[in-house]
Enzyme design. Structure first.
Site, PDB file in Angstrom:
ATOM      1  CE1 TYR A 249      46.351  35.813  51.449  1.00 14.25           C
ATOM      2  CE2 TYR A 249      46.207  35.060  53.513  1.00 14.25           C
ATOM      3  CZ  TYR A 249      46.336  35.193  52.431  1.00 14.25           C
ATOM      4  OH  TYR A 249      46.319  33.527  52.131  1.00 14.25           O
TER       5      TYR A 249
ATOM      6  CB  SER B 295      44.440  31.880  53.898  1.00 13.19           C
ATOM      7  OG  SER B 295      45.193  31.880  55.711  1.00 13.19           O
TER       8      SER B 295
END
Length: 263
Positions: free
Chosen positions: A158, A147
């Site tokens: 995250y 990501s």
């Protein structure tokens, strides 16, 4: 924005591909297009409806339900693929996704652990589990879906998990290149997707959490040069390119797919 889907007939003919997180979203699209391009595919998810996706694809696809937040789950996937096909040519590690959006100071210790378990451990475990058969073959390709949220707000744990995937990609690429194994990654930016059948946060979001999420969405949109979210198809195409023999001289690369935002 909708982009035309281009199929490359036979690009994965004779190849066995394992796709994790294949019940919906990017993983579903990768599995469907890879099968259309000749691959035999094992679709893996902890959601039972992954079997419906495999049935939609047809004879080239098999489904396997397991939880990849444990090493046992990853080992079971590899065992199933080997039992079905006798080899694994390509692994697409697609499991992950932020559970909550909030300032880092607002996360509890338990919530931090949950984010790492979801967005780092499945990729770490699957890479570990798939290496023995790939080493025996002296060939294989691993594509990790990371990501560009390694630089972003409201999802610190995250972001850390995806930074770990980037490091793992580069480390394993260096370690196993001489054994014929490529390890690469894409780093998607914000991606417009259909409503999830399984919510990312089973407890639901409070009004405050929804406000924090809106801040993250605004940041993601403004950080990309194109000022928009990408499409599912715009994420599938680079994943399959990196998985294919067209990318045979690419390893250790983390490819941003985020409209110019490098993360």
């Amino acid at each position: 924005m909708s982009e035309p889907v281009t199929h490359f007939a036979g690009r994965f003919a004779g190849k066995v591909m394992v796709v994790t997180g294949a019940a919906q979203g990017i993983g579903r699209g990768v599995a469907m297009r890879a099968a259309a391009e000749g691959a035999q595919v094992l679709l893996v998810d902890r959601a039972e409806f992954v079997s419906e996706v495999a049935a939609e694809i047809g004879a080239a696809a098999h489904a396997f339900v397991t939880d990849l937040e444990s090493h046992d789950g990853a080992a079971a996937v590899v065992a199933q693929a080997m039992a079905l096909f006798g080899r694994i040519d390509i692994l697409i590690n697609n499991v992950g996704g932020a559970i909550r959006m909030r300032p880092f100071a607002e996360f509890t210790a338990e919530q931090i652990d949950a984010e790492i378990r979801r967005s780092l451990m499945p990729t770490l475990y699957c890479c570990h589990a798939v290496l023995p058969p790939m080493l025996a073959q002296q060939s294989g390709t691993i594509v990790n879906v990371s990501s560009n949220a390694t630089r972003g707000i409201r999802r610190g744990p995250y972001s850390a998990a995806k930074g770990g995937i980037n490091a793992l990609t580069q480390s394993l690429a260096m370690e196993y290149a001489e054994q014929g194994i490529r390890v690469v990654a894409t780093a998607p930016g914000g991606t417009a997707a259909p409503v999830r059948k399984v919510p990312r946060n089973a407890q639901g979001d409070t009004a405050q959490e929804q406000a924090w999420m809106a801040e993250a969405v605004a940041q993601v949109t403004q950080s990309t040069f194109m000022k928009r979210y990408g499409t599912i198809d715009e994420q599938i195409a680079p994943i399959l390119f990196l998985a294919s023999d067209e990318a045979s001289y690419i390893t250790g690369t983390v490819l941003p797919v985020a409209g110019g935002d490098l993360g």
